[in-house]
Design a protein around this motif. Structure first.
Motif, PDB file in Angstrom:
ATOM      1  N   PRO A   8      25.664 -27.969  17.540  1.00 36.54           N
ATOM      2  CA  PRO A   8      24.725 -27.472  19.431  1.00 36.54           C
ATOM      3  C   PRO A   8      25.109 -27.944  20.519  1.00 36.54           C
ATOM      4  CG  PRO A   8      25.157 -29.773  17.954  1.00 36.54           C
ATOM      5  CD  PRO A   8      25.464 -28.731  17.168  1.00 36.54           C
ATOM      6  N   GLU A   9      27.006 -27.794  20.229  1.00 40.93           N
ATOM      7  CA  GLU A   9      27.252 -27.754  21.699  1.00 40.93           C
ATOM      8  C   GLU A   9      27.194 -26.270  22.403  1.00 40.93           C
ATOM      9  OE1 GLU A   9      31.684 -28.399  20.760  1.00 40.93           O
ATOM     10  OE2 GLU A   9      31.423 -30.664  21.210  1.00 40.93           O
ATOM     11  N   THR A  11      24.712 -24.029  24.583  1.00 43.01           N
ATOM     12  CA  THR A  11      23.106 -23.838  24.845  1.00 43.01           C
ATOM     13  C   THR A  11      22.802 -23.439  24.677  1.00 43.01           C
ATOM     14  OG1 THR A  11      25.399 -25.239  26.650  1.00 43.01           O
ATOM     15  CG2 THR A  11      22.578 -25.260  28.172  1.00 43.01           C
ATOM     16  N   VAL A  87      30.784 -16.313  28.493  1.00 44.21           N
ATOM     17  CA  VAL A  87      30.193 -16.168  29.570  1.00 44.21           C
ATOM     18  C   VAL A  87      31.823 -16.683  30.357  1.00 44.21           C
ATOM     19  CG1 VAL A  87      30.539 -18.575  30.329  1.00 44.21           C
ATOM     20  CG2 VAL A  87      29.150 -18.358  28.510  1.00 44.21           C
ATOM     21  N   PHE A  90      35.461 -18.254  29.971  1.00 43.13           N
ATOM     22  CA  PHE A  90      35.501 -17.548  28.750  1.00 43.13           C
ATOM     23  C   PHE A  90      36.187 -16.291  28.734  1.00 43.13           C
ATOM     24  CE2 PHE A  90      35.070 -16.203  24.407  1.00 43.13           C
ATOM     25  CZ  PHE A  90      36.389 -17.465  24.226  1.00 43.13           C
TER      26      PHE A  90
ATOM     27  N   THR B  10      23.588 -26.543  35.395  1.00 36.87           N
ATOM     28  CA  THR B  10      23.892 -26.857  34.495  1.00 36.87           C
ATOM     29  C   THR B  10      25.501 -27.309  34.595  1.00 36.87           C
ATOM     30  OG1 THR B  10      22.652 -24.658  33.578  1.00 36.87           O
ATOM     31  CG2 THR B  10      24.542 -25.800  31.976  1.00 36.87           C
ATOM     32  N   TRP B  12      28.370 -28.066  33.281  1.00 34.67           N
ATOM     33  CA  TRP B  12      29.245 -27.114  31.795  1.00 34.67           C
ATOM     34  C   TRP B  12      30.179 -28.174  31.140  1.00 34.67           C
ATOM     35  CZ3 TRP B  12      27.453 -23.524  29.161  1.00 34.67           C
ATOM     36  CH2 TRP B  12      26.388 -22.741  29.203  1.00 34.67           C
ATOM     37  N   TRP B  13      30.473 -28.750  32.401  1.00 31.75           N
ATOM     38  CA  TRP B  13      31.724 -30.048  32.273  1.00 31.75           C
ATOM     39  C   TRP B  13      32.190 -31.289  32.059  1.00 31.75           C
ATOM     40  CZ3 TRP B  13      36.269 -26.519  31.032  1.00 31.75           C
ATOM     41  CH2 TRP B  13      35.852 -25.134  31.741  1.00 31.75           C
ATOM     42  N   ARG B  17      28.441 -30.608  25.648  1.00 34.08           N
ATOM     43  CA  ARG B  17      28.159 -28.714  24.953  1.00 34.08           C
ATOM     44  C   ARG B  17      29.625 -28.542  25.554  1.00 34.08           C
ATOM     45  NH1 ARG B  17      23.608 -27.914  28.011  1.00 34.08           N
ATOM     46  NH2 ARG B  17      23.560 -29.388  29.402  1.00 34.08           N
ATOM     47  N   SER B  18      29.144 -26.868  24.725  1.00 31.97           N
ATOM     48  CA  SER B  18      31.007 -26.177  24.860  1.00 31.97           C
ATOM     49  C   SER B  18      31.130 -25.398  26.389  1.00 31.97           C
ATOM     50  CB  SER B  18      31.082 -25.517  24.029  1.00 31.97           C
ATOM     51  OG  SER B  18      31.849 -23.980  24.445  1.00 31.97           O
ATOM     52  N   PRO B  19      31.963 -25.279  27.987  1.00 32.30           N
ATOM     53  CA  PRO B  19      32.097 -24.916  28.901  1.00 32.30           C
ATOM     54  C   PRO B  19      31.990 -23.520  28.536  1.00 32.30           C
ATOM     55  CG  PRO B  19      34.056 -26.791  28.547  1.00 32.30           C
ATOM     56  CD  PRO B  19      33.074 -26.115  27.361  1.00 32.30           C
ATOM     57  N   PHE B  20      32.705 -22.704  27.281  1.00 25.62           N
ATOM     58  CA  PHE B  20      32.561 -21.363  27.637  1.00 25.62           C
ATOM     59  C   PHE B  20      31.008 -20.769  26.303  1.00 25.62           C
ATOM     60  CE2 PHE B  20      36.803 -22.068  26.859  1.00 25.62           C
ATOM     61  CZ  PHE B  20      36.964 -22.173  28.454  1.00 25.62           C
TER      62      PHE B  20
END
Lengths: 147, 292
Positions: A8-9, A11, A87, A90, B10, B12-13, B17-20
């Protein structure tokens, strides 16, 4: 989307709808780069076989192979490992630390060069000896035989 | 490259949610591979330092010039190119397995995983042949005490120093003890048609047999050559080996339907990252040991 959500993390799911065209294209690019590397490698071999190898030419060819290798590394990481579709933040956490290699390579090869210079001169407090006498001596009797 | 637009604004941080935009396992696989890249990089740079610091180094085109079943034919770069293409191709089949995984196509994933495993095993087989060839192939070498002896390429001995002129070889021959002469004559017969019964020959017969042979003699080379070659290709080969094991586990899990139950094939993707990394390292090993 044919795939369930991994976590779920996440996006948004990366786009996997494309075909295998990009994969085969990359395979062809990698093969062509490797073949060019081999041709340059054989050119270096033939230069070395000659009477007076041209050191600058050999160095230039070796530089070219290094650049081709970096290009291959780019294609493997970006397409095969899909880093190109991650992303941006990353990508940066992977690439930026690896930039340390630029300094490592310069520093350590420089060190080697300096070491060679000391070997061949009266560097520091050590007296110069011809290259053959500096080598590590391997006794014939123990190293020359298999059991 | 992603065509999915990231919604504007969005956060992100802000958590949740995963920032990556990636799972924990995949991010950590990437960081593991980054640290592994530093390990390999340190090895290769250390090799470079030593190579820069010495006056002579083995010419890879002389050391790696053989091919299975080709006898003594001089084929520089040929075998290692084969190894390179095997690894590149197994990388392609791996990425195809990942691709089919995204489409939840179990049969195709199984097929491509099998092909990747076979590619990995073929590479390991090639490396085993190459190592055996180097470790057992004896070459006549001018030792530091002025005699001739036969040396193999090992972590401690290196027969690939500087080429010795013919007259110096003849002078060294006179000083060489009898048992080494027998070794040298035996090494001449290796792989050839003429098999000599060296042990039964007299001292003069041994010397004339060696003189008749067109010997290419080098001085003793730096032991560091073998140490770095076997150390680094061995460490890489161990990565290939563990990669094959991981791929076999992934194949079994695919067959058992674990990934279909889980609803995604992300494990194949993570194993794929490792496998591509192994290919990536080989690209640099190929550059540092064989090309330059």
């Amino acid at each position: 989307m044919s795939q369930h959500t991994i976590s779920p993390e996440i996006t948004f799911a990366p786009d996997h709808s494309g075909g295998t065209k990009a994969i085969w294209r990359t395979f062809i690019i990698l093969s062509v780069l490797t073949v060019i590397e081999l041709i340059i490698g054989l050119a270096i071999y033939n230069i070395h076989k000659g009477e007076h190898p041209n050191a600058t030419l050999v160095l230039g060819f070796k530089g070219m192979v290094c650049i081709l290798t970096l290009a291959k590394a780019y294609y493997i990481v970006s397409v095969f490992m899909h880093l190109g579709s991650e992303v941006r933040n990353f990508i940066m956490t992977i690439i930026v630390p690896l930039a340390l290699f630029i300094w490592f390579i310069i520093a350590f090869l420089w060190d080697g060069e300096s070491w060679k210079n000391l070997r061949n001169t009266n560097g520091g407090s050590r007296e110069y000896k011809p290259a053959t006498e500096q080598q590590h001596v391997v006794p014939a009797k123990t190293e020359g035989k298999k059991d | 490259m992603s065509t999915t637009a990231i919604p504007a604004g969005t956060k992100w941080w802000n958590g949740g949610r995963s920032p990556f935009n990636s799972s924990y396992g995949k991010v950590m696989m990437w960081y593991f591979l980054m640290s592994d890249a530093f390990t390999f990089g340190a090895f290769l740079i250390s090799y470079g330092t030593i190579r820069f610091s010495v006056n002579d180094w083995a010419d890879p085109n002389h050391v790696f010039n053989s091919f299975p079943f080709a006898g003594h034919a001089n084929l520089p770069l040929a075998f290692v190119s084969l190894m390179t293409f095997i690894l590149i191709f197994s990388s392609v089949t791996m990425v195809l397995a990942v691709h089919e995984g995204h489409k939840m196509n179990r049969k195709a994933v199984e097929k491509y995983m099998i092909m990747t495993i076979i590619g990995g095993l073929a590479f390991l087989g090639c490396q085993a042949w190459e190592w055996t060839h180097l470790l057992t192939g004896e070459h006549v070498t001018l030792m530091h005490d002025g005699t001739l002896a036969t040396l193999a390429t090992t972590v401690k001995s290196n027969p690939w120093g500087v080429a010795v002129p013919h007259d110096q070889v003849l002078a060294a021959l006179q000083k060489t003890p009898h048992d080494q002469l027998i070794n040298i004559v035996n090494s001449l017969g290796h792989g050839g048609a003429a098999h000599h019964d060296a042990a039964a020959m007299s001292h003069d017969q041994l010397i004339s047999t060696i003189q008749a042979a067109d010997l290419h003699v080098n001085t003793v080379g730096r032991p560091a050559f073998g140490s770095y070659f076997f150390g680094i290709t061995g460490f890489h080969g161990f990565h290939v080996f563990s990669g094959v094991i991981i791929n076999i586990v992934m194949y079994i899990k695919t067959r058992l339907g674990h990934f279909d139950q889980r609803g995604h094939y992300e494990m194949i993707e993570k194993a794929g990252l490792y496998w591509h990394f192994v290919d990536l390292v080989w690209v640099f090993v190929f550059l540092c040991f064989y090309l330059i």
